[in-house]
Every structure is written in C-alpha cells, then in structure tokens.
Design an enzyme around this catalytic site. Structure first.
Site, PDB file in Angstrom:
ATOM      1  N   GLY A  10      12.572  60.782  17.972  1.00  0.00           N
ATOM      2  CA  GLY A  10      11.659  61.205  19.210  1.00  0.00           C
ATOM      3  C   GLY A  10      12.406  61.992  20.086  1.00  0.00           C
ATOM      4  O   GLY A  10      13.532  62.574  19.808  1.00  0.00           O
ATOM      5  N   LEU A  11      11.790  62.330  21.280  1.00  0.00           N
ATOM      6  CA  LEU A  11      12.325  63.000  22.365  1.00  0.00           C
ATOM      7  C   LEU A  11      13.924  62.705  22.684  1.00  0.00           C
ATOM      8  O   LEU A  11      14.812  63.500  22.624  1.00  0.00           O
ATOM      9  CB  LEU A  11      11.279  62.898  23.437  1.00  0.00           C
ATOM     10  CG  LEU A  11      11.918  63.739  24.825  1.00  0.00           C
ATOM     11  CD1 LEU A  11      11.832  65.310  24.695  1.00  0.00           C
ATOM     12  CD2 LEU A  11      11.233  63.106  26.076  1.00  0.00           C
ATOM     13  N   GLY A  13      15.696  60.032  21.044  1.00  0.00           N
ATOM     14  CA  GLY A  13      16.454  59.819  19.904  1.00  0.00           C
ATOM     15  C   GLY A  13      17.030  60.910  19.228  1.00  0.00           C
ATOM     16  O   GLY A  13      18.277  61.092  18.845  1.00  0.00           O
ATOM     17  N   TYR A 124       1.799  49.560  29.417  1.00  0.00           N
ATOM     18  CA  TYR A 124       3.322  49.865  29.223  1.00  0.00           C
ATOM     19  C   TYR A 124       4.254  49.535  30.131  1.00  0.00           C
ATOM     20  O   TYR A 124       5.238  49.195  29.852  1.00  0.00           O
ATOM     21  CB  TYR A 124       3.084  51.799  29.163  1.00  0.00           C
ATOM     22  CG  TYR A 124       4.420  52.357  28.956  1.00  0.00           C
ATOM     23  CD1 TYR A 124       5.330  52.665  29.901  1.00  0.00           C
ATOM     24  CD2 TYR A 124       4.951  52.376  27.685  1.00  0.00           C
ATOM     25  CE1 TYR A 124       6.512  53.492  29.579  1.00  0.00           C
ATOM     26  CE2 TYR A 124       6.021  53.015  27.330  1.00  0.00           C
ATOM     27  CZ  TYR A 124       6.796  53.676  28.206  1.00  0.00           C
ATOM     28  OH  TYR A 124       8.244  54.289  28.010  1.00  0.00           O
ATOM     29  N   ASN A 153      11.052  60.688  34.505  1.00  0.00           N
ATOM     30  CA  ASN A 153      10.079  61.440  33.202  1.00  0.00           C
ATOM     31  C   ASN A 153      11.117  62.417  32.476  1.00  0.00           C
ATOM     32  O   ASN A 153      11.673  63.239  33.106  1.00  0.00           O
ATOM     33  CB  ASN A 153       8.904  62.358  33.753  1.00  0.00           C
ATOM     34  CG  ASN A 153       7.957  61.529  34.584  1.00  0.00           C
ATOM     35  OD1 ASN A 153       8.239  60.419  35.240  1.00  0.00           O
ATOM     36  ND2 ASN A 153       6.784  61.791  34.243  1.00  0.00           N
ATOM     37  N   HIS A 167       2.895  64.228  27.412  1.00  0.00           N
ATOM     38  CA  HIS A 167       3.365  63.923  29.028  1.00  0.00           C
ATOM     39  C   HIS A 167       3.201  65.367  29.708  1.00  0.00           C
ATOM     40  O   HIS A 167       2.701  66.564  28.889  1.00  0.00           O
ATOM     41  CB  HIS A 167       4.811  63.581  29.206  1.00  0.00           C
ATOM     42  CG  HIS A 167       5.212  62.034  28.973  1.00  0.00           C
ATOM     43  ND1 HIS A 167       5.780  61.699  27.616  1.00  0.00           N
ATOM     44  CD2 HIS A 167       4.859  61.326  29.460  1.00  0.00           C
ATOM     45  CE1 HIS A 167       5.767  60.397  27.622  1.00  0.00           C
ATOM     46  NE2 HIS A 167       5.273  60.006  28.727  1.00  0.00           N
ATOM     47  N   ARG A 196       6.926  64.450  40.486  1.00  0.00           N
ATOM     48  CA  ARG A 196       7.925  63.584  39.598  1.00  0.00           C
ATOM     49  C   ARG A 196       9.203  64.149  39.718  1.00  0.00           C
ATOM     50  O   ARG A 196       9.566  65.202  40.046  1.00  0.00           O
ATOM     51  CB  ARG A 196       7.033  63.755  38.109  1.00  0.00           C
ATOM     52  CG  ARG A 196       5.835  63.221  38.043  1.00  0.00           C
ATOM     53  CD  ARG A 196       5.804  61.817  38.006  1.00  0.00           C
ATOM     54  NE  ARG A 196       4.383  61.411  37.954  1.00  0.00           N
ATOM     55  CZ  ARG A 196       3.426  61.229  38.772  1.00  0.00           C
ATOM     56  NH1 ARG A 196       3.796  61.447  39.800  1.00  0.00           N
ATOM     57  NH2 ARG A 196       2.332  60.707  38.539  1.00  0.00           N
ATOM     58  N   ASP A 255      -4.684  62.113  38.985  1.00  0.00           N
ATOM     59  CA  ASP A 255      -3.262  62.372  39.618  1.00  0.00           C
ATOM     60  C   ASP A 255      -2.323  61.199  39.156  1.00  0.00           C
ATOM     61  O   ASP A 255      -1.206  61.455  39.015  1.00  0.00           O
ATOM     62  CB  ASP A 255      -3.130  62.451  41.119  1.00  0.00           C
ATOM     63  CG  ASP A 255      -3.369  63.912  41.565  1.00  0.00           C
ATOM     64  OD1 ASP A 255      -4.079  64.140  42.437  1.00  0.00           O
ATOM     65  OD2 ASP A 255      -3.079  64.748  40.816  1.00  0.00           O
TER      66      ASP A 255
HETATM   67  O1  GFB Z   1       3.409  63.385  32.473  1.00  0.00           O
HETATM   68  P1  GFB Z   1       2.444  62.412  32.945  1.00  0.00           P
HETATM   69  O2  GFB Z   1       1.355  62.054  31.959  1.00  0.00           O
HETATM   70  O3  GFB Z   1       2.724  61.012  33.525  1.00  0.00           O
HETATM   71  O4  GFB Z   1       1.607  62.853  34.341  1.00  0.00           O
HETATM   72  P2  GFB Z   1       3.044  60.228  34.661  1.00  0.00           P
HETATM   73  C1  GFB Z   1       2.284  63.387  35.291  1.00  0.00           C
HETATM   74  C2  GFB Z   1       1.507  64.077  36.488  1.00  0.00           C
HETATM   75  O5  GFB Z   1       0.953  65.364  35.780  1.00  0.00           O
HETATM   76  C3  GFB Z   1       0.150  63.424  36.571  1.00  0.00           C
HETATM   77  C4  GFB Z   1      -0.451  65.657  36.158  1.00  0.00           C
HETATM   78  O6  GFB Z   1      -0.107  63.639  38.095  1.00  0.00           O
HETATM   79  C5  GFB Z   1      -0.888  64.230  36.121  1.00  0.00           C
HETATM   80  O7  GFB Z   1      -2.100  64.234  36.427  1.00  0.00           O
HETATM   81  N1  GFB Z   1      -0.835  66.499  34.821  1.00  0.00           N
HETATM   82  C6  GFB Z   1      -1.374  67.757  35.000  1.00  0.00           C
HETATM   83  C7  GFB Z   1      -0.867  66.272  33.698  1.00  0.00           C
HETATM   84  N2  GFB Z   1      -1.578  68.109  34.199  1.00  0.00           N
HETATM   85  C8  GFB Z   1      -1.659  67.461  32.891  1.00  0.00           C
HETATM   86  C9  GFB Z   1      -1.349  67.468  31.478  1.00  0.00           C
HETATM   87  O8  GFB Z   1      -2.124  68.709  30.996  1.00  0.00           O
HETATM   88  N3  GFB Z   1      -1.012  66.447  30.837  1.00  0.00           N
HETATM   89  C10 GFB Z   1      -0.562  65.434  31.679  1.00  0.00           C
HETATM   90  N4  GFB Z   1       0.106  64.368  30.755  1.00  0.00           N
HETATM   91  N5  GFB Z   1      -0.360  65.221  32.797  1.00  0.00           N
HETATM   92  C11 GFB Z   1       3.442  58.221  32.908  1.00  0.00           C
HETATM   93  C12 GFB Z   1       3.577  56.851  32.343  1.00  0.00           C
HETATM   94  O9  GFB Z   1       3.048  58.540  33.998  1.00  0.00           O
HETATM   95  O10 GFB Z   1       5.151  58.418  32.881  1.00  0.00           O
HETATM   96  C13 GFB Z   1       4.041  56.462  31.233  1.00  0.00           C
HETATM   97  O11 GFB Z   1       2.062  56.874  32.094  1.00  0.00           O
HETATM   98  C14 GFB Z   1       5.731  56.944  31.084  1.00  0.00           C
HETATM   99  O12 GFB Z   1       3.902  55.373  30.953  1.00  0.00           O
HETATM  100  C15 GFB Z   1       5.848  58.186  31.682  1.00  0.00           C
HETATM  101  O13 GFB Z   1       6.208  56.095  32.022  1.00  0.00           O
HETATM  102  C16 GFB Z   1       7.138  58.653  32.008  1.00  0.00           C
HETATM  103  O14 GFB Z   1       4.370  60.478  35.163  1.00  0.00           O
HETATM  104  O15 GFB Z   1       1.819  60.146  35.380  1.00  0.00           O
END
Ligand code: GFB
Length: 299
Positions: A10-11, A13, A124, A153, A167, A196, A255
């Site tokens: 994985g990322l 590992g 989670y 992240n 992500h 983030r 968001d």
């Molecule tokens: O990385 P992400 O999915 O995780 O999203 P979280 C981070 C931010 O990026 C959010 C925005 O505000 C999303 O709305 N974003 C914008 C996007 N465009 C995109 C896109 O195309 N894809 C994604 N994925 N995001 C996770 C947790 O939360 O963080 C997990 O749900 C874990 O459990 C991970 O902890 C590290 O930071 O929001």
C-alpha cells in the site's frame, strides 16, 4: 529485526524497507491463525501495522459500517496474534480524522476520545480510535510495547488513484490528467476552502522506522509537518505541474472537515533535524510516478 510490515504493498507499506511484506493474497488479515503461522515461520519480532481499509471522503461517508467492521477485525486479529506469538513491539497507524469534530486546535493526543468524530468518517475514525485503546490494553495487562502513531493526510507513489474512492491528491492528479487529455473541465469536490496537512509517504516511512526502534511511550505520536494547505491551492499546483490550462470548477459538495491542524511539537522534540519533503517536490514525484505507472497503478 525481523519486522513484519502489514499492508506492505500500500501507500505507506510500500515505502518501508523490510523483507517481510506479504501481499493480501499471501497473508490475509482476516485470519488470526494465518497471521500466527506467518509470525512463527518467519521468526517475526516486531510489526509495523499499515494494513487497513482506507479511502477518501466519499468512500468513507458511503461505507461507514464497512470501514468500522473491517478495520476492527483487521486490528483485533493483528494485535491478538502479535500477543499470542510473543511479539513485543507493534507500531500501528491511526489518522488525524480520529479527533473529535469540535476539538480545540491544534489537535493533541489527549483530545482523541473527547467527542464525536466528523460525520463523514466516524466509522473509520472510531475503529482507528480503538487501535489506541487495544494497544494500551495489551500494554497495561501484558506489558506489551504496542505503540500508535497519528499521521495527517498521506500521499505519494503506490497510492489509490481511483476517482471515487481515492484521497484528494491522487484523485485530483488522475482527474487533471484526464481533463488535460480530453480538454474538459477539472472538477474539484467541495468549495476548495477546506485545509489539510499533507505528508509524503517516504517521510512517514522514515519516521515510522525511527518509532519502531526508539519510541516506547503509551502516548500516541502525531506525525505531521507544520503547514496546512488549502484544497484550492493544491488543485492549482497539480494543474500547473500537469500543464492543464482549462477551467477549474468546484462542485460545492462534500468539503468534510474544514480543518485538521495537529500539534506535532512532540515529534519535533524527538526528531528536531527531520526535514519534511516540501509539498511541491512530493507532488512532482507523485505525478511523475502516476504517469510512469498509469497502466498498472490502482485507479
Ligand atoms: O482526501 P480526502 O478525501 O479526505 O478529502 P479527508 C480532503 C478534501 O479534499 C475534502 C476535497 O475537503 C474534499 O472535499 N476534495 C476535492 C476531494 N476534490 C476531491 C476529490 O476529487 N477527491 C477527494 N477524495 N477529495 C479522510 C478520511 O478525510 O482523510 C479518511 O475520510 C482518512 O478516513 C483520510 O482519515 C486521511 O481529509 O476529508
């Protein structure tokens, strides 16, 4: 040390050096007896536990029960087999999403259990909180040196670049690549106003190796760089590096948490000279890896 790295492909590992990195097919975390056999056969004396069901905000918010149950099972099987087979040191990964949604900033380990996580990922988040509880319980009852780390992240090579379950950084790299190829808009989820903290996977691997060899505290260790970055800035940086000159549009949905600023002062006290990979350099390397491995990468 014969260190087993779970989730070795994985990322995180894949960024850790070890000869004991079985793939999911070689060692399933769903079987306690298989994990015990692997530990015995390979004379494993320490474990870096990266295996987990992970995903971005959309996958989490649409899979709350699955993310809870699968991670509770994986963690319970791994820690119990480590205990049964006499493994003294286990390093397990939480994430800054474990903190309560209304926690005080910066986020500190003492606040982990003081309230509900964000609704988008409580399945989670609670499973990862229980890793802290499980590790502490084996330490208190059996004196095992089970420690936990809390990275922000993470991004880098070997990530999941799926447009739905990935992500933000891998998903935006993939989306921007397609938008450039097809001359279409580059769509970002949300408003772009969220912030983030991002850390490059190789940095997490280096710090985790140090934790394995030197960190024996019951206190979870936050692993994060100093700065928070706005999602709109990340999108523009990716667009510039991929050479996308079209429209960047925001779909105003999802968001999630607006910020997760964490307190990394303990890490900086322990590793004062550690140099984090700058986001520009990490993004460039991840984009180049994605383009070089486009055919076979997870997407
Ligand atoms: O990385 P992400 O999915 O995780 O999203 P979280 C981070 C931010 O990026 C959010 C925005 O505000 C999303 O709305 N974003 C914008 C996007 N465009 C995109 C896109 O195309 N894809 C994604 N994925 N995001 C996770 C947790 O939360 O963080 C997990 O749900 C874990 O459990 C991970 O902890 C590290 O930071 O929001």
């Amino acid at each position: 040390m014969n260190t087993l790295v779970t989730g070795g492909s994985g990322l995180v590992g894949s960024a850790i050096e070890s000869e004991f990195k079985p793939t999911k097919d070689e060692l399933c975390m769903c079987s306690l007896s298989d994990i015990c056999d692997y530990i015995e056969e390979n004379k494993i004396d320490s474990i870096i536990h990266c295996a987990a069901k992970v995903g971005g905000i959309k996958a989490n918010s649409e899979g709350l029960a699955d993310f809870y149950t699968e991670n509770i099972d994986i963690n319970t099987n791994l820690l119990e087999s480590a205990f049964l087979m006499g493994v003294d040191k286990v390093v397990s990964f939480m994430s800054t999403c474990v903190f309560p949604d209304d926690a005080e900033y910066p986020l500190t380990p003492s606040q982990i259990h003081l309230g509900e996580p964000h609704p988008s990922n409580y399945g989670y988040a609670y499973a990862k909180r229980m890793l802290e509880v499980q590790s502490r319980a084996y330490r208190d009852q059996y004196g095992r040196n089970f420690v936990t780390v809390i990275p922000c992240n993470i991004y880098g090579p070997n990530d999941n670049f799926n447009l739905d379950s990935g992500h933000v950084i891998p998903s935006l790299i993939h989306k921007c690549y397609i938008a450039k190829e097809n001359n279409t808009d580059f769509e970002i989820w949300g408003t772009g106003k969220a912030y983030r903290e991002f850390i490059y996977s190789k940095d997490v691997a280096t710090i985790t190796q140090w934790v394995l060899e030197n960190y024996d505290s019951r206190e979870p260790l936050i692993i994060s760089p100093d700065e928070e970055i706005n999602i709109a800035i990340i999108a523009q940086e990716i667009a510039w590096r991929i050479g996308f000159e079209g429209n960047i549009v925001y779909n105003q949905k999802r968001d999630g948490q607006l910020r997760k600023p964490s307190d990394n002062s303990e890490l900086k006290t322990l590793l004062p000279d550690f140099k984090f990979t700058p986001i520009e350099e990490g993004l460039q390397k991840t984009i180049e890896w994605f383009i070089d491995n486009y055919k076979e990468c997870r997407k």
